[in-house]
Write an enzyme that holds these catalytic residues in place. Structure first.
Site, PDB file in Angstrom:
ATOM      1  N   TYR A 197      82.983  44.336  48.146  1.00 21.79           N
ATOM      2  CA  TYR A 197      81.609  44.178  48.625  1.00 21.79           C
ATOM      3  C   TYR A 197      81.455  44.499  50.108  1.00 21.79           C
ATOM      4  O   TYR A 197      80.344  44.444  50.634  1.00 21.79           O
ATOM      5  CB  TYR A 197      81.124  42.748  48.383  1.00 21.79           C
ATOM      6  CG  TYR A 197      80.614  42.527  46.990  1.00 21.79           C
ATOM      7  CD1 TYR A 197      81.478  42.606  45.906  1.00 21.79           C
ATOM      8  CD2 TYR A 197      79.280  42.249  46.749  1.00 21.79           C
ATOM      9  CE1 TYR A 197      81.026  42.409  44.618  1.00 21.79           C
ATOM     10  CE2 TYR A 197      78.816  42.056  45.455  1.00 21.79           C
ATOM     11  CZ  TYR A 197      79.687  42.127  44.400  1.00 21.79           C
ATOM     12  OH  TYR A 197      79.235  41.929  43.124  1.00 21.79           O
ATOM     13  N   LYS A 207      93.986  38.479  41.197  1.00 22.35           N
ATOM     14  CA  LYS A 207      94.621  39.498  40.349  1.00 22.35           C
ATOM     15  C   LYS A 207      95.837  40.026  41.106  1.00 22.35           C
ATOM     16  O   LYS A 207      96.065  41.233  41.248  1.00 22.35           O
ATOM     17  CB  LYS A 207      93.574  40.601  40.064  1.00 22.35           C
ATOM     18  CG  LYS A 207      93.962  41.594  39.029  1.00 22.35           C
ATOM     19  CD  LYS A 207      93.990  41.049  37.617  1.00 22.35           C
ATOM     20  CE  LYS A 207      94.563  42.096  36.674  1.00 22.35           C
ATOM     21  NZ  LYS A 207      94.987  41.585  35.397  1.00 22.35           N
ATOM     22  N   ASP A 210      92.260  37.453  34.689  1.00 28.29           N
ATOM     23  CA  ASP A 210      91.978  37.650  33.265  1.00 28.29           C
ATOM     24  C   ASP A 210      92.354  36.419  32.456  1.00 28.29           C
ATOM     25  O   ASP A 210      91.659  36.032  31.517  1.00 28.29           O
ATOM     26  CB  ASP A 210      92.655  38.916  32.723  1.00 28.29           C
ATOM     27  CG  ASP A 210      94.034  39.157  33.298  1.00 28.29           C
ATOM     28  OD1 ASP A 210      94.275  38.747  34.429  1.00 28.29           O
ATOM     29  OD2 ASP A 210      94.870  39.741  32.600  1.00 28.29           O
ATOM     30  N   ASP A 255      82.043  37.086  41.510  1.00 33.04           N
ATOM     31  CA  ASP A 255      80.802  37.588  40.922  1.00 33.04           C
ATOM     32  C   ASP A 255      80.885  37.477  39.398  1.00 33.04           C
ATOM     33  O   ASP A 255      79.985  36.944  38.741  1.00 33.04           O
ATOM     34  CB  ASP A 255      80.646  39.056  41.351  1.00 33.04           C
ATOM     35  CG  ASP A 255      79.271  39.599  41.044  1.00 33.04           C
ATOM     36  OD1 ASP A 255      78.328  38.797  40.954  1.00 33.04           O
ATOM     37  OD2 ASP A 255      79.137  40.824  40.901  1.00 33.04           O
TER      38      ASP A 255
END
Ligand code: NAP
Length: 410
Positions: free
Chosen positions: A155, A222, A276, A300
């Site tokens: 972002y 991640k 995930d 988000d």
């Protein structure tokens, strides 16, 4: 600009705490699209709750700031420096949704407000309200607060279009200096994640958990794939927990190796999950998660996915908080097809306003709002979005829903 100057300014003490007068001036941005429906409904509810909670001894002097379409029509500017200064000077503000034209080169006004005011923590509580339709069998087990880093990651807006001179230069640099061969027609985006910004976000999440007596903070990342950005976020998170909150936190490893799975009184467990896997676990074992701290893009995704599990965006509140000021906002967009129809659910902005009252230390007023809103929903008096999913519901307009809430305030 309508300006109610009979109030006083909220100020910040040297230790960062808020000094809130009995009649603070609070700026609001009505927002585009359905902003013109949900803001008036929210204002009615907030004013009534403050009056009920404090017997008329406290009130809010609202001050309108013109941003988005209203700002452009009045001043030619979508978001002026004057507005940003005003928000900073008043310390706390609230806003409706703002339109971001797709593919017309204008940056999201929401992202601009967050970045220009350094509102680095996007805070989104996700809690089930009885009778709200949910796709889960046990939505009542969801009680989480997402702390999403707001200023960096993808972002940050550092990206270049495929075929542009800048993209070509970066591709050349990567090939010549770093040994990466990318297709020449690649678009390029840069994902910066810094130690400073990661640690201030995680520190805020831990402080929130401690202040609210919550059991854990989960670092969502991640890092198995993006080791020096997402993985570093995780490592810096554990580091700040250890170095700044050592007496008040334990790791998940400690929990089992030293404490037999039982967290000592007054401590917060710090754990981490790969993004995930966390998406699975919040569905399968939601009771294991309380505060989640995460970089921008993960945040988000997870906050909208969690919102969907407890009633959708029409009911999801949010806040953007920095060290100098905070902006509370509806988490959904402008839903242009419903604009001006007095139809949509004002719940997201109303619950965001309740968060704002909590932030001011006006917790009684916040509780009045949450209880009255819950009572209206328990009575199945709801707007179209919930009515279409609740058998026997009485469907009411946006403004009527606000009045139904006010009627249930003790
Ligand atoms: P959206 O405005 O959030 O609306 C998508 C759908 O969500 C609506 O059609 C409606 O679903 C439901 N919805 C949203 N708000 C609702 C409410 N208060 N009550 C009931 N249902 C509600 O998303 P979008 O259409 O993708 O975005 C429109 C514009 O908003 C874009 O310009 C976007 O950039 C902007 N946006 C702004 C913000 C912000 O200001 N923070 C955030 C996101 C998007 P149904 O059609 O099923 O009834």
């Amino acid at each position: 600009m309508t300006d109610n100057n009979k109030g006083e300014l909220i100020t910040l003490a040297a230790d960062g705490s808020l000094q809130v007068p009995d009649r603070p001036v609070i700026p609001f941005i009505e927002g585009d699209g359905i902003g013109r429906d949900i803001w008036p409904a929210t204002r009615v509810v907030v004013d009534a709750a403050v009056k009920v909670a404090y017997d008329g001894n406290r009130s809010i002097a609202w001050k309108e700031l013109l941003v988005g379409e209203k700002g452009h029509a009045a001043t030619g500017e979508w978001l002026s420096d004057k507005v940003l200064e005003d928000i900073q000077r008043h310390v706390v503000a609230i806003k409706g949704p703002l339109t971001t034209p797709v593919g017309r080169g204008m940056r999201s006004l929401n992202v601009s407000i967050r970045q220009k005011l350094d509102l680095y923590a996007c805070v989104r509580p996700v809690r089930y309200i009885e009778r709200v339709p949910s796709p889960l069998r046990h939505p009542e087990k969801i009680d989480m607060v997402v702390f999403r880093e707001n200023t960096e990651d993808l972002y940050a807006g550092i990206e270049w279009e495929a075929g542009s001179e800048q993209a070509r230069e970066v591709i050349d640099l990567l090939r010549e200096k770093m040994g990466f061969n990318l297709p020449a027609d690649s678009g390029i985006g840069i994902k910066p994640i810094s130690k400073t910004n990661s640690q201030r976000l995680v520190a805020r999440a831990i402080t929130y958990a401690l202040e609210n007596n919550l059991p854990s903070v989960t670092l969502m990342h991640k890092g198995n794939i993006m080791k020096f950005t997402e993985g570093a976020f995780r490592n810096w998170g554990y580091q700040v927990a250890r170095e700044r909150f050592g007496g008040h936190t334990i790791t998940e490893d400690d929990l089992y190796s030293k404490y037999d799975g039982r967290c000592p009184e007054g401590k917060v467990v710090i754990k981490d999950r790969i993004a995930d896997m966390l998406f699975q676990q919040v569905l399968l074992r939601p009771e294991e998660f309380s505060v989640i701290a995460t970089p921008n893009l993960n945040g988000d995704y997870i906050s909208d996915a969690l919102a969907a599990q407890v009633g959708g965006l029409g009911m999801a509140p949010g806040a953007n908080i920095g060290d100098k000021c905070a902006v509370f906002e509806a988490t959904h967009g402008t839903a242009p097809k419903y604009a001006g129809q007095d139809k949509v659910n004002p719940g997201s902005l109303i619950l965001s306003a309740a968060m704002m009252l909590d932030y001011l230390g006006w917790k009684q007023a916040a509780d009045v709002i949450r209880k009255a809103l819950q009572a209206a929903i328990r009575d199945a008096v709801v707007t179209y979005d919930l009515a279409r999913q609740i058998d026997g519901a009485r469907k009411v307009s946006c403004s009527r829903f606000a009045r139904e809430i006010v009627e249930r305030m003790g």
